[in-house]
Design a protein around this motif. Structure first.
Motif, PDB file in Angstrom:
ATOM      1  N   CYS A   1      18.735 -30.763  38.642  1.00  0.00           N
ATOM      2  CA  CYS A   1      19.380 -30.184  39.826  1.00  0.00           C
ATOM      3  C   CYS A   1      20.832 -29.829  39.555  1.00  0.00           C
ATOM      4  CB  CYS A   1      19.331 -31.169  40.980  1.00  0.00           C
ATOM      5  SG  CYS A   1      17.670 -31.637  41.451  1.00  0.00           S
ATOM      6  N   GLY A   2      21.116 -28.546  39.508  1.00  0.00           N
ATOM      7  CA  GLY A   2      22.485 -28.082  39.325  1.00  0.00           C
ATOM      8  C   GLY A   2      23.292 -28.195  40.611  1.00  0.00           C
ATOM      9  N   ARG A   3      24.610 -28.140  40.456  1.00  0.00           N
ATOM     10  CA  ARG A   3      25.567 -28.066  41.573  1.00  0.00           C
ATOM     11  C   ARG A   3      26.679 -27.128  41.144  1.00  0.00           C
ATOM     12  NH1 ARG A   3      25.474 -30.100  46.986  1.00  0.00           N
ATOM     13  NH2 ARG A   3      23.296 -30.692  47.033  1.00  0.00           N
ATOM     14  N   TYR A   4      27.681 -26.955  41.951  1.00  0.00           N
ATOM     15  CA  TYR A   4      28.835 -26.096  41.646  1.00  0.00           C
ATOM     16  C   TYR A   4      28.356 -24.677  41.306  1.00  0.00           C
ATOM     17  CZ  TYR A   4      30.275 -30.942  40.965  1.00  0.00           C
ATOM     18  OH  TYR A   4      30.444 -32.279  41.105  1.00  0.00           O
ATOM     19  N   GLU A   5      28.878 -24.097  40.206  1.00  0.00           N
ATOM     20  CA  GLU A   5      28.438 -22.736  39.833  1.00  0.00           C
ATOM     21  C   GLU A   5      27.213 -22.773  38.924  1.00  0.00           C
ATOM     22  OE1 GLU A   5      29.439 -20.078  41.357  1.00  0.00           O
ATOM     23  OE2 GLU A   5      30.737 -21.443  42.472  1.00  0.00           O
ATOM     24  N   GLY A   6      26.595 -23.931  38.812  1.00  0.00           N
ATOM     25  CA  GLY A   6      25.408 -24.039  37.975  1.00  0.00           C
ATOM     26  C   GLY A   6      25.707 -24.715  36.646  1.00  0.00           C
TER      27      GLY A   6
ATOM     28  N   VAL B   1      14.195 -26.031  36.101  1.00  0.00           N
ATOM     29  CA  VAL B   1      15.611 -25.849  36.447  1.00  0.00           C
ATOM     30  C   VAL B   1      15.727 -24.915  37.652  1.00  0.00           C
ATOM     31  CG1 VAL B   1      17.888 -25.200  35.577  1.00  0.00           C
ATOM     32  CG2 VAL B   1      16.155 -26.055  33.977  1.00  0.00           C
ATOM     33  N   PRO B   2      16.086 -25.468  38.829  1.00  0.00           N
ATOM     34  CA  PRO B   2      16.267 -24.600  39.996  1.00  0.00           C
ATOM     35  C   PRO B   2      17.492 -23.708  39.812  1.00  0.00           C
ATOM     36  CG  PRO B   2      16.304 -26.958  40.621  1.00  0.00           C
ATOM     37  CD  PRO B   2      16.345 -26.886  39.140  1.00  0.00           C
ATOM     38  N   THR B   3      17.336 -22.439  40.088  1.00  0.00           N
ATOM     39  CA  THR B   3      18.451 -21.482  40.045  1.00  0.00           C
ATOM     40  C   THR B   3      18.037 -20.225  40.783  1.00  0.00           C
ATOM     41  OG1 THR B   3      19.554 -19.858  38.608  1.00  0.00           O
ATOM     42  CG2 THR B   3      17.643 -20.944  37.683  1.00  0.00           C
ATOM     43  N   PRO B   4      18.978 -19.584  41.496  1.00  0.00           N
ATOM     44  CA  PRO B   4      18.614 -18.331  42.177  1.00  0.00           C
ATOM     45  C   PRO B   4      18.133 -17.263  41.192  1.00  0.00           C
ATOM     46  CG  PRO B   4      20.838 -19.046  42.818  1.00  0.00           C
ATOM     47  CD  PRO B   4      20.382 -19.964  41.721  1.00  0.00           C
TER      48      PRO B   4
ATOM     49  N   SER C   1      13.187 -20.320  41.390  1.00  0.00           N
ATOM     50  CA  SER C   1      14.014 -20.056  42.564  1.00  0.00           C
ATOM     51  C   SER C   1      13.215 -20.263  43.841  1.00  0.00           C
ATOM     52  CB  SER C   1      14.514 -18.609  42.518  1.00  0.00           C
ATOM     53  OG  SER C   1      15.089 -18.260  43.767  1.00  0.00           O
ATOM     54  N   LEU C   2      13.885 -20.790  44.862  1.00  0.00           N
ATOM     55  CA  LEU C   2      13.238 -20.926  46.176  1.00  0.00           C
ATOM     56  C   LEU C   2      13.228 -19.619  46.931  1.00  0.00           C
ATOM     57  CD1 LEU C   2      14.159 -24.135  48.149  1.00  0.00           C
ATOM     58  CD2 LEU C   2      12.239 -23.686  46.644  1.00  0.00           C
ATOM     59  N   GLY C   3      14.063 -18.680  46.528  1.00  0.00           N
ATOM     60  CA  GLY C   3      14.124 -17.411  47.248  1.00  0.00           C
ATOM     61  C   GLY C   3      15.483 -16.783  47.056  1.00  0.00           C
ATOM     62  N   ASP C   4      15.653 -15.615  47.638  1.00  0.00           N
ATOM     63  CA  ASP C   4      16.881 -14.861  47.429  1.00  0.00           C
ATOM     64  C   ASP C   4      17.971 -15.283  48.394  1.00  0.00           C
ATOM     65  OD1 ASP C   4      15.648 -13.599  45.360  1.00  0.00           O
ATOM     66  OD2 ASP C   4      15.049 -11.852  46.540  1.00  0.00           O
ATOM     67  N   PHE C   5      18.430 -16.513  48.199  1.00  0.00           N
ATOM     68  CA  PHE C   5      19.561 -17.048  48.957  1.00  0.00           C
ATOM     69  C   PHE C   5      20.179 -18.125  48.083  1.00  0.00           C
ATOM     70  CE2 PHE C   5      16.837 -20.616  49.692  1.00  0.00           C
ATOM     71  CZ  PHE C   5      15.585 -20.080  49.945  1.00  0.00           C
ATOM     72  N   VAL C   6      21.398 -18.548  48.434  1.00  0.00           N
ATOM     73  CA  VAL C   6      22.107 -19.509  47.585  1.00  0.00           C
ATOM     74  C   VAL C   6      22.255 -20.849  48.296  1.00  0.00           C
ATOM     75  CG1 VAL C   6      24.225 -19.981  46.297  1.00  0.00           C
ATOM     76  CG2 VAL C   6      23.333 -17.649  46.407  1.00  0.00           C
ATOM     77  N   LEU C   7      21.702 -21.883  47.692  1.00  0.00           N
ATOM     78  CA  LEU C   7      21.849 -23.254  48.173  1.00  0.00           C
ATOM     79  C   LEU C   7      23.080 -23.865  47.510  1.00  0.00           C
ATOM     80  CD1 LEU C   7      18.131 -24.259  47.562  1.00  0.00           C
ATOM     81  CD2 LEU C   7      19.169 -23.841  49.793  1.00  0.00           C
ATOM     82  N   ASN C   8      23.510 -25.008  48.021  1.00  0.00           N
ATOM     83  CA  ASN C   8      24.654 -25.686  47.402  1.00  0.00           C
ATOM     84  C   ASN C   8      24.263 -26.428  46.137  1.00  0.00           C
ATOM     85  OD1 ASN C   8      26.413 -24.898  49.441  1.00  0.00           O
ATOM     86  ND2 ASN C   8      25.736 -26.601  50.735  1.00  0.00           N
ATOM     87  N   GLY C   9      22.987 -26.783  46.043  1.00  0.00           N
ATOM     88  CA  GLY C   9      22.540 -27.534  44.881  1.00  0.00           C
ATOM     89  C   GLY C   9      21.040 -27.452  44.724  1.00  0.00           C
ATOM     90  N   GLY C  10      20.537 -27.956  43.613  1.00  0.00           N
ATOM     91  CA  GLY C  10      19.106 -27.854  43.309  1.00  0.00           C
ATOM     92  C   GLY C  10      18.243 -28.903  43.996  1.00  0.00           C
TER      93      GLY C  10
HETATM   94  N1  SAM Z   1      26.500 -19.368  40.915  1.00  0.00           N
HETATM   95  C1  SAM Z   1      25.071 -19.522  41.021  1.00  0.00           C
HETATM   96  C2  SAM Z   1      24.434 -18.154  41.197  1.00  0.00           C
HETATM   97  O1  SAM Z   1      24.983 -17.324  41.911  1.00  0.00           O
HETATM   98  O2  SAM Z   1      23.314 -17.991  40.676  1.00  0.00           O
HETATM   99  C3  SAM Z   1      24.711 -20.373  42.226  1.00  0.00           C
HETATM  100  C4  SAM Z   1      24.975 -21.799  42.037  1.00  0.00           C
HETATM  101  S1  SAM Z   1      24.466 -22.731  43.453  1.00  0.00           S
HETATM  102  C5  SAM Z   1      25.929 -22.775  44.416  1.00  0.00           C
HETATM  103  C6  SAM Z   1      24.343 -24.356  42.820  1.00  0.00           C
HETATM  104  C7  SAM Z   1      22.960 -24.797  42.443  1.00  0.00           C
HETATM  105  O3  SAM Z   1      22.116 -24.729  43.559  1.00  0.00           O
HETATM  106  C8  SAM Z   1      22.263 -23.988  41.385  1.00  0.00           C
HETATM  107  O4  SAM Z   1      22.671 -24.372  40.103  1.00  0.00           O
HETATM  108  C9  SAM Z   1      20.817 -24.343  41.647  1.00  0.00           C
HETATM  109  O5  SAM Z   1      20.489 -25.586  41.082  1.00  0.00           O
HETATM  110  C10 SAM Z   1      20.789 -24.497  43.147  1.00  0.00           C
HETATM  111  N2  SAM Z   1      20.284 -23.313  43.854  1.00  0.00           N
HETATM  112  C11 SAM Z   1      21.014 -22.463  44.619  1.00  0.00           C
HETATM  113  N3  SAM Z   1      20.243 -21.511  45.148  1.00  0.00           N
HETATM  114  C12 SAM Z   1      18.979 -21.743  44.718  1.00  0.00           C
HETATM  115  C13 SAM Z   1      17.740 -21.066  44.917  1.00  0.00           C
HETATM  116  N4  SAM Z   1      17.631 -19.973  45.658  1.00  0.00           N
HETATM  117  N5  SAM Z   1      16.650 -21.582  44.309  1.00  0.00           N
HETATM  118  C14 SAM Z   1      16.751 -22.688  43.547  1.00  0.00           C
HETATM  119  N6  SAM Z   1      17.897 -23.359  43.323  1.00  0.00           N
HETATM  120  C15 SAM Z   1      19.008 -22.891  43.901  1.00  0.00           C
END
Ligand code: SAM
Length: 258
Positions: free
Chosen positions: A123-128, A92-95, A150-159
């Motif tokens: 792969c999550g989207r939105y707020e996860g 599960v990708p997530t920051p 996590s791919l790193g300390d930044f926020v992507l739009n989706g997984g």
């Molecule tokens: N609200 C979440 C938070 O601050 O942790 C961010 C949600 S992000 C906009 C939407 C999705 O993008 C996440 O559910 C995850 O799947 C993916 N994503 C965002 N940043 C990521 C990262 N650094 N590594 C892996 N997945 C990421």
């Protein structure tokens, strides 16, 4: 059986690059079984809803855990005559996850080489995804483990980009995928957390920019020493935090530190 990884996403087209280059060849060559699924196929309402407003209020939408659990379970019956009964590693990708490293990629490649394991990337989207999904998956008998990464300390739009990055890192480590397995052995991070030395090719003199002469010397031992020194020097200069984890620190004496 062939190592299998499934991706579940609301944007299956985002995974189109899986047909290209090394991953594409590994797929058509039958070295890996990569499948992509549309999360919305598991919705039950007319609007194919996968998300809803967050309890407690706040911005954005949250993905529903019930739709996600169905979608992950449904990967087992994808187009096959009989369900795939291999145990699942759910990724599960997530920051907030464990950083994706070479060691983790290798761990997964080894795990997937076993005949009774396959992986699903959610792969999550939105707020996860609703926070109840991961603990609920851990209770399922068909789930071996769940890893949030996590791919790193930044926020992507989706997984999806994280899924592609993980697949690039893992698939090239599967048996038979790289033509020359030595290229894996020599790379950054493979044995230890050291960066790779700089590489050069023809022309030896490119508009006055010359290749380091040692590389033209034909002296393999000298070349090996030079490369090792360059690796250590780069690591000290660019990623000093990695040096703390090095074994054989005396080797660093070779590198004249600034
Ligand atoms: N609200 C979440 C938070 O601050 O942790 C961010 C949600 S992000 C906009 C939407 C999705 O993008 C996440 O559910 C995850 O799947 C993916 N994503 C965002 N940043 C990521 C990262 N650094 N590594 C892996 N997945 C990421």
């Amino acid at each position: 059986s062939v190592p299998r990884l499934d991706v579940v996403t609301i944007f299956p087209d985002y995974l189109a690059p899986l047909d290209l280059s090394l991953l594409g060849k590994a797929r058509t060559g039958g070295l890996v079984d990569l499948r992509v699924h549309d999360l919305r196929a598991q919705t039950t309402d007319r609007h194919r809803t996968v998300d809803d407003a967050p309890f407690g209020g706040g911005a954005g939408m949250v993905m529903r855990p019930d739709v996600w659990e169905r979608a992950i379970a449904a990967t087992a019956v994808d187009g096959d005559a009989s369900p795939d009964e291999r145990e699942l590693v759910v990724l599960v990708p997530t920051p907030s996850g464990r950083p994706l490293t070479q060691a983790f990629a290798q761990e997964l490649a080894d795990e997937l080489a076993a005949p009774d394991v396959r992986a699903v990337i959610a792969c999550g989207r939105y707020e996860g995804i609703d926070a109840r999904l991961v603990p609920a998956l851990r209770e399922r008998a068909d789930v071996r483990r769940v890893v949030e990464f996590s791919l790193g300390d930044f926020v992507l739009n989706g997984g999806e980009v994280a899924a592609l990055a993980l697949l690039e890192a893992v698939v090239r480590l599967l048996p038979g995928v790289l033509g020359n397995p030595d290229s894996v052995v020599e790379e950054s991070f493979t044995h230890e957390a050291v960066l790779e030395y700089p590489v050069y090719t023809r022309p030896a003199d490119w508009d006055g920019h010359e290749v380091p002469p040692v590389l033209l010397s034909g002296d393999h031992a000298r070349v090996a020493r030079w490369r090792r020194e360059q690796s250590l020097r780069r690591t000290v200069e660019r990623r000093p935090e990695l040096v703390a984890r090095l074994d054989g620190l005396d080797e660093l004496d070779v590198v004249t530190l600034a």
